[in-house]
Scaffold this motif. Structure first.
Motif, PDB file in Angstrom:
ATOM      1  N   GLY A 165       0.856  -1.181   0.000  1.00 36.00           N
ATOM      2  CA  GLY A 165       0.000   0.000   0.000  1.00 36.00           C
ATOM      3  C   GLY A 165       0.888   1.226   0.000  1.00 36.00           C
ATOM      4  N   GLU A 166       0.870   1.992   1.092  1.00 34.65           N
ATOM      5  CA  GLU A 166       1.712   3.191   1.212  1.00 34.65           C
ATOM      6  C   GLU A 166       2.916   2.980   2.131  1.00 34.65           C
ATOM      7  OE1 GLU A 166       1.213   5.912  -0.675  1.00 34.65           O
ATOM      8  OE2 GLU A 166      -0.404   4.731  -1.565  1.00 34.65           O
ATOM      9  N   THR A 167       3.059   1.777   2.702  1.00 38.42           N
ATOM     10  CA  THR A 167       4.120   1.520   3.673  1.00 38.42           C
ATOM     11  C   THR A 167       5.303   0.824   3.021  1.00 38.42           C
ATOM     12  OG1 THR A 167       2.445   1.299   5.406  1.00 38.42           O
ATOM     13  CG2 THR A 167       4.647   0.457   5.895  1.00 38.42           C
ATOM     14  N   LEU A 168       6.454   1.472   3.077  1.00 41.00           N
ATOM     15  CA  LEU A 168       7.682   0.930   2.488  1.00 41.00           C
ATOM     16  C   LEU A 168       8.467   0.167   3.540  1.00 41.00           C
ATOM     17  CD1 LEU A 168       9.592   0.792   0.029  1.00 41.00           C
ATOM     18  CD2 LEU A 168      10.605   2.935   0.830  1.00 41.00           C
ATOM     19  N   VAL A 169       8.880  -1.073   3.202  1.00 41.55           N
ATOM     20  CA  VAL A 169       9.708  -1.887   4.092  1.00 41.55           C
ATOM     21  C   VAL A 169      10.955  -2.316   3.333  1.00 41.55           C
ATOM     22  CG1 VAL A 169       7.748  -2.717   5.469  1.00 41.55           C
ATOM     23  CG2 VAL A 169       8.533  -4.060   3.503  1.00 41.55           C
ATOM     24  N   GLU A 170      11.995  -2.622   4.078  1.00 39.57           N
ATOM     25  CA  GLU A 170      13.256  -3.058   3.486  1.00 39.57           C
ATOM     26  C   GLU A 170      13.098  -4.415   2.817  1.00 39.57           C
ATOM     27  OE1 GLU A 170      17.659  -4.238   5.175  1.00 39.57           O
ATOM     28  OE2 GLU A 170      16.571  -2.594   6.136  1.00 39.57           O
ATOM     29  N   GLY A 171      13.797  -4.601   1.707  1.00 40.66           N
ATOM     30  CA  GLY A 171      13.774  -5.874   1.005  1.00 40.66           C
ATOM     31  C   GLY A 171      15.093  -6.617   1.168  1.00 40.66           C
ATOM     32  N   ARG A 172      15.028  -7.934   1.045  1.00 42.80           N
ATOM     33  CA  ARG A 172      16.236  -8.767   1.067  1.00 42.80           C
ATOM     34  C   ARG A 172      16.362  -9.440  -0.282  1.00 42.80           C
ATOM     35  NH1 ARG A 172      18.396 -13.747   1.860  1.00 42.80           N
ATOM     36  NH2 ARG A 172      16.417 -14.845   2.039  1.00 42.80           N
ATOM     37  N   PHE A 173      17.473  -9.199  -0.967  1.00 35.84           N
ATOM     38  CA  PHE A 173      17.716  -9.774  -2.284  1.00 35.84           C
ATOM     39  C   PHE A 173      17.988 -11.265  -2.153  1.00 35.84           C
ATOM     40  CE2 PHE A 173      20.571 -10.940  -5.776  1.00 35.84           C
ATOM     41  CZ  PHE A 173      19.855 -10.473  -6.864  1.00 35.84           C
ATOM     42  N   VAL A 174      17.242 -12.071  -2.906  1.00 37.02           N
ATOM     43  CA  VAL A 174      17.477 -13.511  -2.961  1.00 37.02           C
ATOM     44  C   VAL A 174      18.105 -13.848  -4.308  1.00 37.02           C
ATOM     45  CG1 VAL A 174      16.400 -15.793  -2.884  1.00 37.02           C
ATOM     46  CG2 VAL A 174      15.565 -13.975  -1.375  1.00 37.02           C
ATOM     47  N   SER A 175      17.503 -13.325  -5.372  1.00 38.24           N
ATOM     48  CA  SER A 175      18.016 -13.516  -6.731  1.00 38.24           C
ATOM     49  C   SER A 175      17.371 -12.470  -7.633  1.00 38.24           C
ATOM     50  CB  SER A 175      17.680 -14.933  -7.242  1.00 38.24           C
ATOM     51  OG  SER A 175      16.284 -15.047  -7.483  1.00 38.24           O
TER      52      SER A 175
END
Length: 181
Positions: free
Chosen positions: A71-81
């Protein structure tokens, strides 16, 4: 400056005040392929947040700006591939669905509108029967609240997971597995 539509690649950036003479200093900028989101696993999670969501897609980059927007909430991502990113769903005040988009630079987001459904947190009050033979196979009714009819609903007996059939928001059934003890 707004970037032009060009193929992926690294370019040098210089600035001119008159459109003719460019300064002697520069910096590097990289155009990357447009990321796409194909699906989410799971596609639903508790309004309390904390679900690890695997985002499947393409052209994901391992970058410091990697994130997911619920939605409007940004969270950190973890790169897998390049085809998978993991993000932890944020909390949300009420049940409902939101679009999930990915960013690799913190500024530009995918526009694929993959849907994530926030559902009430499930709570168990009791089970009937409360015991059964260790060989498994007993139909168990789970009583509680917040049960949502979803293809991913499961009962967990210790560490063993079995499919659940949701009958209502307060009742579901599952078959007890053989005991692992």
């Amino acid at each position: 400056c707004e970037t032009p539509d060009v193929p992926a690649g690294r370019v040098e950036v210089r600035v001119s005040n008159n459109g003719v003479d460019f300064g002697s200093t520069s910096s590097w900028f990289e155009f990357v392929s447009v990321a796409r989101v194909a699906g989410l696993t799971p596609a639903a999670g508790s309004v309390a947040g904390g679900s690890v969501v695997r985002v499947a897609g393409s052209s994901f980059e391992n970058s410091t700006g990697l994130g997911c927007r619920f939605g409007e909430t940004l969270v950190e991502g973890r790169f897998v591939s390049t085809s998978e990113v993991e993000c932890v769903s944020p909390g949300r005040g009420a049940p409902g669905s939101v679009s999930v988009e990915v960013t690799t630079n913190g500024a530009d987001f995918t526009e694929d509108a993959a849907q994530f459904r926030f559902v009430p947190a499930a709570s168990v009050s009791h089970v009937t029967p409360a015991s059964a033979p260790a060989r498994g196979g007993t139909l168990v009714t789970v009583h509680g609240s917040g049960f949502v009819d979803a293809a991913t609903s499961v009962c967990r007996f210790g560490s063993l997971r079995v499919p659940a059939i949701v009958q209502s928001a307060t009742h579901l059934v599952c078959v007890a597995p053989p005991s692992a003890q």
